[in-house]
Design an enzyme around this catalytic site. Structure first.
Site, PDB file in Angstrom:
ATOM      1  N   GLU A   1       0.799  -1.241   0.000  1.00 33.72           N
ATOM      2  CA  GLU A   1       0.000   0.000   0.000  1.00 33.72           C
ATOM      3  C   GLU A   1       0.826   1.283   0.000  1.00 33.72           C
ATOM      4  O   GLU A   1       0.664   2.144   0.863  1.00 33.72           O
ATOM      5  CB  GLU A   1      -0.944  -0.012   1.207  1.00 33.72           C
ATOM      6  CG  GLU A   1      -1.907  -1.187   1.184  1.00 33.72           C
ATOM      7  CD  GLU A   1      -2.831  -1.237   2.400  1.00 33.72           C
ATOM      8  OE1 GLU A   1      -2.819  -0.295   3.197  1.00 33.72           O
ATOM      9  OE2 GLU A   1      -3.550  -2.230   2.530  1.00 33.72           O
TER      10      GLU A   1
ATOM     11  N   ASN B   1       2.288  -5.237  -3.130  1.00 33.43           N
ATOM     12  CA  ASN B   1       0.905  -5.615  -2.815  1.00 33.43           C
ATOM     13  C   ASN B   1       0.057  -4.379  -2.524  1.00 33.43           C
ATOM     14  O   ASN B   1       0.500  -3.477  -1.821  1.00 33.43           O
ATOM     15  CB  ASN B   1       0.959  -6.512  -1.566  1.00 33.43           C
ATOM     16  CG  ASN B   1      -0.343  -7.215  -1.252  1.00 33.43           C
ATOM     17  OD1 ASN B   1      -0.905  -7.893  -2.119  1.00 33.43           O
ATOM     18  ND2 ASN B   1      -0.833  -7.083  -0.024  1.00 33.43           N
TER      19      ASN B   1
ATOM     20  N   HIS C   1     -10.112  -6.772  -1.547  1.00 31.01           N
ATOM     21  CA  HIS C   1     -11.158  -6.719  -0.514  1.00 31.01           C
ATOM     22  C   HIS C   1     -12.368  -6.068  -1.186  1.00 31.01           C
ATOM     23  O   HIS C   1     -12.507  -4.849  -1.194  1.00 31.01           O
ATOM     24  CB  HIS C   1     -10.692  -5.890   0.682  1.00 31.01           C
ATOM     25  CG  HIS C   1      -9.515  -6.488   1.376  1.00 31.01           C
ATOM     26  ND1 HIS C   1      -9.611  -7.670   2.084  1.00 31.01           N
ATOM     27  CD2 HIS C   1      -8.219  -6.098   1.469  1.00 31.01           C
ATOM     28  CE1 HIS C   1      -8.424  -7.968   2.586  1.00 31.01           C
ATOM     29  NE2 HIS C   1      -7.559  -7.040   2.216  1.00 31.01           N
TER      30      HIS C   1
ATOM     31  N   GLU D   1      -5.581 -11.200  -1.012  1.00 30.26           N
ATOM     32  CA  GLU D   1      -6.353 -11.021   0.234  1.00 30.26           C
ATOM     33  C   GLU D   1      -7.848 -10.985  -0.060  1.00 30.26           C
ATOM     34  O   GLU D   1      -8.591 -10.186   0.499  1.00 30.26           O
ATOM     35  CB  GLU D   1      -5.958  -9.707   0.928  1.00 30.26           C
ATOM     36  CG  GLU D   1      -4.479  -9.554   1.174  1.00 30.26           C
ATOM     37  CD  GLU D   1      -4.108  -8.267   1.926  1.00 30.26           C
ATOM     38  OE1 GLU D   1      -5.003  -7.602   2.468  1.00 30.26           O
ATOM     39  OE2 GLU D   1      -2.908  -7.950   1.957  1.00 30.26           O
TER      40      GLU D   1
ATOM     41  N   ASP E   1     -11.729 -11.021  -0.353  1.00 25.54           N
ATOM     42  CA  ASP E   1     -12.992 -11.257   0.347  1.00 25.54           C
ATOM     43  C   ASP E   1     -14.058 -10.421  -0.350  1.00 25.54           C
ATOM     44  O   ASP E   1     -13.759  -9.395  -0.955  1.00 25.54           O
ATOM     45  CB  ASP E   1     -12.909 -10.992   1.860  1.00 25.54           C
ATOM     46  CG  ASP E   1     -12.218  -9.694   2.250  1.00 25.54           C
ATOM     47  OD1 ASP E   1     -12.182  -8.748   1.429  1.00 25.54           O
ATOM     48  OD2 ASP E   1     -11.713  -9.607   3.384  1.00 25.54           O
TER      49      ASP E   1
HETATM   50  C1  XIL Z   1      -5.619  -6.522   8.546  1.00 31.17           C
HETATM   51  C2  XIL Z   1      -5.897  -7.713   9.414  1.00 31.17           C
HETATM   52  O1  XIL Z   1      -6.759  -8.584   8.741  1.00 31.17           O
HETATM   53  C3  XIL Z   1      -6.527  -7.261  10.724  1.00 31.17           C
HETATM   54  O2  XIL Z   1      -6.634  -8.365  11.593  1.00 31.17           O
HETATM   55  C4  XIL Z   1      -5.677  -6.190  11.370  1.00 31.17           C
HETATM   56  O3  XIL Z   1      -6.350  -5.689  12.499  1.00 31.17           O
HETATM   57  C5  XIL Z   1      -5.387  -5.053  10.404  1.00 31.17           C
HETATM   58  O4  XIL Z   1      -4.813  -5.586   9.218  1.00 31.17           O
HETATM   59  N1  XIL Z   1      -4.648  -4.963   3.788  1.00 31.17           N
HETATM   60  C6  XIL Z   1      -3.566  -5.677   4.229  1.00 31.17           C
HETATM   61  C7  XIL Z   1      -3.668  -6.490   5.463  1.00 31.17           C
HETATM   62  O5  XIL Z   1      -2.540  -5.724   3.545  1.00 31.17           O
HETATM   63  O6  XIL Z   1      -2.463  -6.548   6.158  1.00 31.17           O
HETATM   64  C8  XIL Z   1      -4.772  -6.015   6.355  1.00 31.17           C
HETATM   65  O7  XIL Z   1      -4.924  -6.961   7.400  1.00 31.17           O
HETATM   66  C9  XIL Z   1      -6.047  -5.838   5.567  1.00 31.17           C
HETATM   67  C10 XIL Z   1      -5.891  -4.814   4.491  1.00 31.17           C
END
Ligand code: XIL
Length: 497
Positions: A184, A225, A261, A292, A294
């Site tokens: 990020e 990422n 996400h 990641e 969802d």
């Molecule tokens: C999130 C975790 O899922 C949570 O448990 C934590 O509180 C915060 O981080 N992008 C990412 C991840 O790259 O590292 C993040 O993970 C979600 C968004």
């Protein structure tokens, strides 16, 4: 296995290269890229927040385990149908966990995950080495006495990346196959996110992190990422620009991780968007991975039916399966009660009772049907230059070759005035990995040699001698022999070091 002969890069356009009458003469059998590990071509992964199973788990600020949150991973992962091939520490590899105070490293929690993965045959994605938006308190605390400078922060990054990667590589060889080196780095306008690292070091902290990572473990696959990396927009454009720049300057970048996400900060991607964006990275010779995923069922952008959620999962899994550069699909949590988005979002592949949703089987089927992936040989060397040194006088001019994700791209010229015909074979040791015949019509010409997965194993077995030989003949005449030094490693796999 089809192989497009001409690399449609700017270079090639400039050279007006024309490749005619190509026949792919590779007869080494198309074993799946990961056959050696028994994993499917596109492994399905999940994040795990292992720390939450500990009786006492305060965790670092912001990354402590919320209640009620009761994962029982050993049972949930090792079910008879064993849905996942890869696990990703959801938080335990973040800097605040691994380096809770400056220079003090603590691997107790992440070691539990790595040992479990090793003992049960799971691959691991290393998430994440540098996360400007999620730095530990000891770095960002304004009360910190010593003011950071570019040099002192770069030294922290180097020490962190080196210590964490080398710990994993030495204690669990071959377990962590790829790393999210930087997470990020961009904002939604496509500028650099303003965090301590970009402000004090400058935007080149990203590049430096990749260089440190490659030096720490030359065999590791290195990913950038981000979210919104999967849809057209300023962030995806910024990532693409950065990737092109890194490639042009030899910064060791192997792939782009698409967080995905979905339905969280933006509307769902339009049909075809994800495939197009994946291809834009793949066309640069990079890997891509969904890292990641969802798909939330609740507003603001959710309010989806279960059927629509399944369709979105299917579309993304189908896109990944269809693009050989896509090397993995990971969901962010085993089951809905363990999602960081909350159980009401119900965004995962297993439901509130840990039962498989129909989407799981659909995704598994699509991934299982995927063809062989980009071979694993490239590793961090995926973008490395290879040197062609003449050892036998030849009339062919082979100017330059570059290792790309799935092979070698060589710039070749005729001995005299074009046209001429060139046959080239790439050998690693005594094995012919690929062969190609090309008619060169212009001054110089780019052609590609594809490395099949079986060739990968061969390179993997000789990690120290990274020499390959490019052999061929020009116009049916004198033999051409060029040793090729592949600078960069093979895959981070057991037996490869
Ligand atoms: C999130 C975790 O899922 C949570 O448990 C934590 O509180 C915060 O981080 N992008 C990412 C991840 O790259 O590292 C993040 O993970 C979600 C968004």
């Amino acid at each position: 296995m089809a192989w497009g002969g001409v690399a449609r890069t700017d270079v090639v356009t400039r050279l007006r290269a024309v490749l005619a009458g190509l026949t792919l003469a590779v007869a080494l059998g198309a074993a799946p890229a990961l056959a050696a590990t028994g994993a499917p071509n596109v492994p399905l992964g999940t994040s795990v927040w292992w720390a939450c199973m500990q009786a006492v788990n305060p965790g670092p600020p912001g990354l402590g385990c919320p209640l009620p949150y009761t994962p029982r991973y050993p049972e949930q992962l090792a079910t008879a149908h064993r849905p996942f091939d890869v696990i990703v520490p959801e938080n335990e590899l973040k800097m605040a966990w691994t380096q809770p105070s400056q220079g003090h490293y603590d691997f107790t929690t992440v070691d539990r995950i790595l040992a479990y993965a090793r003992d049960h045959g799971f691959g691991v994605r290393g998430h994440v080495l540098v996360y400007g938006k999620g730095l530990p308190d000891w770095m960002t605390n304004p009360l910190r006495q010593e003011k950071w400078t570019r040099d002192s922060l770069l030294a922290v990054l180097k020490d962190h990346i080196t210590t964490v990667m080398q710990h994993a590589a030495r204690a669990y060889p071959g377990v962590v196959r790829e790393w999210d080196v930087v997470n990020e780095a961009f904002d939604s306008d496509g500028g650099y996110d303003r965090n301590l690292l970009s402000r004090v070091i400058g935007p080149d902290y990203v590049e430096q992190a990749f260089r440190f990572a490659h030096a720490a473990d030359p065999g590791a696959l290195l990913f950038y990422n981000d979210y919104d990396a999967d849809q057209p927009g300023p962030r995806a454009s910024a990532i693409l620009r950065m990737a092109k720049d890194f490639i042009a300057r030899g910064v060791p970048l192997d792939g782009i991780g698409l967080q995905m996400h979905l339905g969280m900060a933006r509307p769902l991607p339009a049909p075809g968007d994800v495939a197009r964006t994946m291809r834009s990275y793949a066309d640069l010779g990079l890997r891509v991975a969904v890292t990641e995923m969802d798909v939330g069922l609740v507003p603001p952008f959710g309010a989806l039916t279960a059927e629509r959620q399944q369709a979105v999962y299917q579309e993304v899994a189908g896109d990944c399966a269809a693009i050989p550069a896509c090397t993995g699909l990971t969901v962010w949590g085993v089951a809905d009660p363990l999602s960081w988005r909350g159980i009401v979002a119900a965004p995962l592949l297993l439901d509130k009772d840990y039962a498989a949703k129909p989407a799981l089987a659909a995704v598994q089927t699509l991934l299982a049907g995927a063809g062989p992936r980009a071979p694993q040989i490239t590793g961090p060397g995926g973008r490395r230059e290879v040197a062609l040194v003449p050892v036998v006088d030849t009339r062919a001019r082979q100017l330059r070759a570059t290792v790309v994700t799935s092979g070698i791209r060589a710039l070749v010229g005729c001995p005299g005035t074009p046209p001429c015909t060139v046959t080239l074979a790439l050998r690693i040791g005594t094995r012919t990995i690929a062969k190609r015949r090309a008619t060169i019509l212009t001054e110089s010409h780019t052609l590609r040699l594809k490395l099949l997965p079986s060739g990968v194993a061969s390179l993997c077995r000789t990690p120290r001698s990274r020499a390959a030989v490019l052999r061929g003949s020009v116009g049916g005449g004198a033999a051409v022999r060029r040793p090729v030094t592949i600078i960069g490693g093979g895959p981070a796999r057991a037996g490869c070091r």
